[in-house]
Each structure stands twice: as C-alpha cells, then as structure tokens.
Design a protein around this motif. Structure first.
Motif, PDB file in Angstrom:
ATOM      1  N   VAL A 133     -15.668  20.280 -39.640  1.00 32.93           N
ATOM      2  CA  VAL A 133     -16.203  21.643 -40.124  1.00 32.93           C
ATOM      3  C   VAL A 133     -15.686  21.708 -41.651  1.00 32.93           C
ATOM      4  N   THR A 134     -16.626  22.262 -42.450  1.00 29.23           N
ATOM      5  CA  THR A 134     -16.484  22.576 -43.686  1.00 29.23           C
ATOM      6  C   THR A 134     -17.037  23.977 -44.234  1.00 29.23           C
ATOM      7  N   CYS A 135     -16.178  24.725 -44.776  1.00 27.91           N
ATOM      8  CA  CYS A 135     -16.751  26.290 -44.888  1.00 27.91           C
ATOM      9  C   CYS A 135     -16.953  26.457 -46.586  1.00 27.91           C
ATOM     10  N   ASP A 136     -17.443  27.165 -47.146  1.00 23.76           N
ATOM     11  CA  ASP A 136     -17.560  27.513 -48.429  1.00 23.76           C
ATOM     12  C   ASP A 136     -16.057  27.912 -49.045  1.00 23.76           C
ATOM     13  N   ALA A 137     -16.175  28.092 -50.511  1.00 23.17           N
ATOM     14  CA  ALA A 137     -14.727  28.349 -50.844  1.00 23.17           C
ATOM     15  C   ALA A 137     -14.129  29.865 -50.433  1.00 23.17           C
ATOM     16  N   SER A 138     -14.842  30.720 -49.934  1.00 27.59           N
ATOM     17  CA  SER A 138     -14.367  31.937 -49.600  1.00 27.59           C
ATOM     18  C   SER A 138     -14.025  31.907 -48.097  1.00 27.59           C
TER      19      SER A 138
ATOM     20  N   THR B  30     -20.769  25.284 -44.163  1.00 24.34           N
ATOM     21  CA  THR B  30     -21.682  24.464 -45.059  1.00 24.34           C
ATOM     22  C   THR B  30     -21.915  23.040 -44.478  1.00 24.34           C
ATOM     23  N   HIS B  31     -20.753  22.414 -43.870  1.00 23.85           N
ATOM     24  CA  HIS B  31     -20.963  20.828 -43.453  1.00 23.85           C
ATOM     25  C   HIS B  31     -20.475  21.074 -41.839  1.00 23.85           C
ATOM     26  N   VAL B  32     -21.230  20.343 -41.019  1.00 23.98           N
ATOM     27  CA  VAL B  32     -20.717  19.928 -39.787  1.00 23.98           C
ATOM     28  C   VAL B  32     -20.836  18.365 -39.605  1.00 23.98           C
TER      29      VAL B  32
ATOM     30  N   GLU C  68     -28.600  28.602 -36.427  1.00 22.25           N
ATOM     31  CA  GLU C  68     -28.006  29.665 -36.753  1.00 22.25           C
ATOM     32  C   GLU C  68     -27.008  29.552 -37.990  1.00 22.25           C
ATOM     33  N   LEU C  69     -26.896  28.099 -38.090  1.00 20.53           N
ATOM     34  CA  LEU C  69     -25.935  27.894 -39.436  1.00 20.53           C
ATOM     35  C   LEU C  69     -26.841  27.899 -40.783  1.00 20.53           C
ATOM     36  N   THR C  70     -27.370  28.929 -41.068  1.00 21.40           N
ATOM     37  CA  THR C  70     -28.336  29.078 -42.010  1.00 21.40           C
ATOM     38  C   THR C  70     -27.992  28.344 -43.486  1.00 21.40           C
ATOM     39  N   ASN C  71     -26.693  28.595 -43.724  1.00 21.07           N
ATOM     40  CA  ASN C  71     -26.021  28.034 -45.020  1.00 21.07           C
ATOM     41  C   ASN C  71     -25.813  26.529 -44.817  1.00 21.07           C
ATOM     42  N   LEU C  72     -26.004  25.755 -43.615  1.00 21.86           N
ATOM     43  CA  LEU C  72     -25.508  24.581 -43.641  1.00 21.86           C
ATOM     44  C   LEU C  72     -26.169  23.664 -44.568  1.00 21.86           C
ATOM     45  N   LEU C  73     -25.265  22.743 -45.256  1.00 19.29           N
ATOM     46  CA  LEU C  73     -26.053  21.926 -46.180  1.00 19.29           C
ATOM     47  C   LEU C  73     -25.993  20.193 -45.687  1.00 19.29           C
ATOM     48  N   PHE C  74     -25.074  19.905 -44.803  1.00 24.27           N
ATOM     49  CA  PHE C  74     -24.717  18.418 -44.086  1.00 24.27           C
ATOM     50  C   PHE C  74     -24.740  18.896 -42.553  1.00 24.27           C
ATOM     51  N   LEU C  75     -25.775  17.933 -41.965  1.00 22.89           N
ATOM     52  CA  LEU C  75     -25.518  18.170 -40.252  1.00 22.89           C
ATOM     53  C   LEU C  75     -25.488  16.541 -39.906  1.00 22.89           C
ATOM     54  N   PHE C  76     -24.166  16.171 -39.764  1.00 20.30           N
ATOM     55  CA  PHE C  76     -23.920  14.572 -39.570  1.00 20.30           C
ATOM     56  C   PHE C  76     -23.450  14.431 -38.142  1.00 20.30           C
ATOM     57  N   LEU C  77     -24.568  13.933 -37.157  1.00 24.12           N
ATOM     58  CA  LEU C  77     -24.095  13.990 -35.766  1.00 24.12           C
ATOM     59  C   LEU C  77     -24.797  12.402 -35.353  1.00 24.12           C
ATOM     60  N   TYR C  78     -24.514  11.689 -36.206  1.00 29.92           N
ATOM     61  CA  TYR C  78     -25.168  10.299 -35.898  1.00 29.92           C
ATOM     62  C   TYR C  78     -23.933   9.432 -35.282  1.00 29.92           C
ATOM     63  N   ASP C  79     -24.556   8.483 -34.587  1.00 33.88           N
ATOM     64  CA  ASP C  79     -23.888   7.329 -33.748  1.00 33.88           C
ATOM     65  C   ASP C  79     -22.859   8.155 -32.965  1.00 33.88           C
TER      66      ASP C  79
ATOM     67  N   LYS D 149     -34.717  26.302 -39.011  1.00 32.73           N
ATOM     68  CA  LYS D 149     -34.271  27.344 -39.840  1.00 32.73           C
ATOM     69  C   LYS D 149     -33.148  26.898 -40.622  1.00 32.73           C
ATOM     70  N   LEU D 150     -32.736  25.978 -40.649  1.00 36.58           N
ATOM     71  CA  LEU D 150     -31.656  25.181 -41.587  1.00 36.58           C
ATOM     72  C   LEU D 150     -32.253  24.840 -42.913  1.00 36.58           C
ATOM     73  N   THR D 151     -32.894  25.867 -43.838  1.00 31.24           N
ATOM     74  CA  THR D 151     -33.647  25.731 -44.839  1.00 31.24           C
ATOM     75  C   THR D 151     -32.737  25.176 -46.000  1.00 31.24           C
ATOM     76  N   ASN D 152     -31.554  25.230 -46.065  1.00 26.14           N
ATOM     77  CA  ASN D 152     -30.738  25.135 -47.246  1.00 26.14           C
ATOM     78  C   ASN D 152     -30.043  23.458 -47.045  1.00 26.14           C
ATOM     79  N   LEU D 153     -30.588  22.732 -45.898  1.00 25.04           N
ATOM     80  CA  LEU D 153     -30.221  21.544 -45.612  1.00 25.04           C
ATOM     81  C   LEU D 153     -30.288  20.364 -46.708  1.00 25.04           C
ATOM     82  N   TRP D 154     -29.288  19.565 -46.872  1.00 22.22           N
ATOM     83  CA  TRP D 154     -29.375  18.463 -47.773  1.00 22.22           C
ATOM     84  C   TRP D 154     -29.716  17.197 -46.810  1.00 22.22           C
ATOM     85  N   TYR D 155     -28.789  17.117 -45.748  1.00 17.63           N
ATOM     86  CA  TYR D 155     -28.711  15.856 -44.975  1.00 17.63           C
ATOM     87  C   TYR D 155     -28.890  16.075 -43.605  1.00 17.63           C
TER      88      TYR D 155
END
Length: 358
Positions: free
Chosen positions: A71-76, A81-83, A100-111, A124-130
């Motif tokens: 898990v990674t969080c923002d600077a504050s 932001t990352h799982v 509900e993790l609406t600020n998530l950028l990375f969701l890596f659950l592969y393999d 609902k993860l509208t900020n997602l990059w990956y």
C-alpha cells in the motif's frame, strides 16, 4: 500600557511554536478515511490475507502508519494511491469495496489466484492509471462499466477465464494506450468501436474465441505498434485499411480462418518487424509490395493457399531472419535474389509446387 519589543517577540515565538505543535499533531494523527481502510480490510478478508506471501503490518493501525505491505499513500498520509499486491498468493474474489479507493492510481493484483467476477464497482476508480488483473482465474463478463474509467491508460485483463463479448463501451477509454485481453474465453465480434481509441499503442486480443471479420475501423489506430489477434476463429479478408497503421511493428493474424488475398497495402507498414499470417486460408499471390518492409525480421506465410511465384522483391528484406512459405501452392523457380538475405536463419519453402534449380 505599552508592550515592550521583547514581550512582543516572546509572544510571537510562543504563538509560532504552538502552530508548529498543532501541525505536528495533525501530521502524526493523519489517517486515511475509514471507508478506505474498510476497503483494504475487505480485500484482506476476501483474498485470504492470512496466507499471503507478505502481509506485513496489515490490520495494524492505519494503512499508512505503519505502512501496510503493498500500500502506498499520498505525501500527507490521508489517502491510498497504490495497491500493489501482485504475485502475493491472493486467492478468492475481488471485493466490490475496492471501488471506494477513489484516489487510487495503481491497482496491481496480477499473478495471483483471484477468482469470481470483476466487480463493476471498480468503475468508481476514476483516477486510475493502471488496472492490472491479468494472470488470475477471473470469470464472467468484462463489466461494461469499466468504460467509465476515461483517464485510464493501461488495462490488462489477459490470462484469465473471462467470457462473453468485448464491451463496446471500452471505446470510451480515450486515453488508453495498452489493452491486454489475451488468453481468455471472450467471444463474439471485435467491436469496431475500438477504432476510436486514438492513443492506443498495443491491442492484444489473441487466443480467445472471437469470431467474425476484422473491423476495418482498426485502421484508424494510427499510433498502434502491436496488433495481436492470433488464435481466434476470425474469418473474412484482411482489411486493406490495416495498411494505414504505419507505426505498426508487430502484426499477428495467424491461427485464424482468414481468407482472400494478402492486401498489397500491407507493404506500406515500413516499421513492421514481425508479420505472421500463417495458418489461415489466404489465397492468391504474395504481393511484391512486401519487399518494401525493410525492417522485417519475420515473415510467416506458411499453411495457407497462396499461389503464384515467390516475388524476387523479398530479396530486398535485408533484416529478414525467418522466411516461412511452406505448405502453400506456390509455383515457379526459387528466386536467386533470396541469396541476398544474409541475415536469414530459417528458410522453409517445402510442400509447394516449386521447380527449377536451387
């Protein structure tokens, strides 16, 4: 009464120190919202977190302090932001609470060994990059709701057991650069709407049960570098519109039921390195225009119904390493120009009707 300069300084110093103290307390006590923590706990409970390869700090305190593994969080430290829990022995279904993790950028659950369906709540993860869920045991349909992730550049759902059609709503992902849906059980036609993904660089739909013809709209994907459709029961001709994909480096249409001629327009794909059209029902001559593909390293045309002579223009493919023309109905002599292919490692021309000297 007048306040002395030193008194004002002391008061100012005390006030500044108090502000620092408050800021420090806020920082120390910063925490992700309870709904985000509950979403992570739901993931842990649903995927047998006690038996993950690494579950360090999970369920202890706040996800950001001490940081839960993956898990990674923002600077504050106030939002996730990352799982990133790839290759970590997760098993069981993906819980819908992850939406509900609406600020998530990375969701890596592969393999992993994830099962069940893909929750539509991930839309609902509208900020997602990956969104990387490949190499699991996921079943069911691809939720059409994923088409709401309009900022998503990377979507990888390959190597699962997904079934049903490819949702045309994926065409709404206008920022998409990579779409991996290979090695599933997807069926039905390839949606022509995918031709609207103007930023797409890789489209990998191989080894599914997709049928029907290749949509000519795919010729609009002018940024495409890899088009991998092999191992599907696709039928009909190769659209000449694919000749507009001038950035293409790999074109894999092998192992299908494609028929008709090889479009000479493919000779415009001058960046192409791999052209694999083998194991189809293609007929007619080998276009001389393929001699324009000066970056080509592999040309696989074997196991078709191609006829006519081998074009001497193939001798201009200076980088060619693999030339497979066997198991067709080619006639005439072997062009001496093929002797100019100094990089050639494999030349297979057996099971044709060639004549003349070698």
């Amino acid at each position: 009464m007048k306040t002395s300069y030193s008194t004002r300084m002391n008061f100012g110093s005390i006030f500044f120190a108090a502000v620092l103290c408050v800021v420090h307390v806020v920082s120390v006590n910063a925490a992700v919202p309870s709904i985000e923590k509950e979403a992570l706990v739901a993931l842990y409970d649903s995927t047998d977190g006690a038996n993950w390869d690494n579950n360090a700090n999970w369920l202890e305190g706040d996800p950001c302090n001490p940081v839960w593994f993956g898990v990674t969080c923002d600077a504050s430290g106030t939002t996730v932001t990352h799982v990133e829990l790839q290759s970590n022995q997760l098993s069981g279904p993906i819980p819908p609470e992850l939406g509900e993790l609406t600020n998530l950028l990375f969701l890596f659950l592969y393999d992993n060994q994830l099962s069940g369906s893909i929750p539509p709540e991930l839309s609902k993860l509208t900020n997602l990059w990956y969104l990387y869920l490949h190499t699991n045991q996921l079943r069911g349909a691809i939720p059409q709701e994923l088409g709401e992730l309009t900022d998503l550049p990377y979507l990888s759902l390959g190597r699962n057991q997904l079934s049903g059609p490819i949702p045309p709503e994926l065409a709404n992902l206008t920022n998409l650069q990579v779409l991996f849906l290979q090695d599933n059980q997807l069926s039905g036609p390839i949606p022509g709407e995918l031709g609207e993904l103007s930023n797409l660089q890789v489209l990998w739909l191989g080894n599914n049960q997709l049928n029907g013809s290749i949509p000519p709209e795919l010729g609009e994907l002018t940024n495409l570098q890899n088009l991998l459709l092999m191992g599907n029961p696709l039928s009909g001709p190769i659209p000449p519109e694919l000749g507009k994909l001038t950035n293409l480096e790999k074109l894999y249409l092998n192992g299908s039921q494609l028929s008709g001629p090889i479009p000479p327009e493919l000779g415009s794909l001058t960046n192409l390195q791999y052209l694999e059209l083998n194991s189809n029902q293609l007929s007619g001559p080998i276009p001389a225009e393929l001699g324009n593909l000066t970056n080509l390293e592999r040309l696989y045309l074997d196991f078709n119904q191609l006829s006519g002579p081998i074009p001497p223009e193939l001798g201009e493919l200076a980088k060619l390493q693999y030339l497979l023309l066997n198991s067709n109905q080619l006639t005439g002599p072997i062009p001496p120009e093929l002797g100019e292919l100094t990089e050639l490692l494999w030349l297979w021309i057996s099971k044709n009707q060639l004549n003349g000297p070698i």
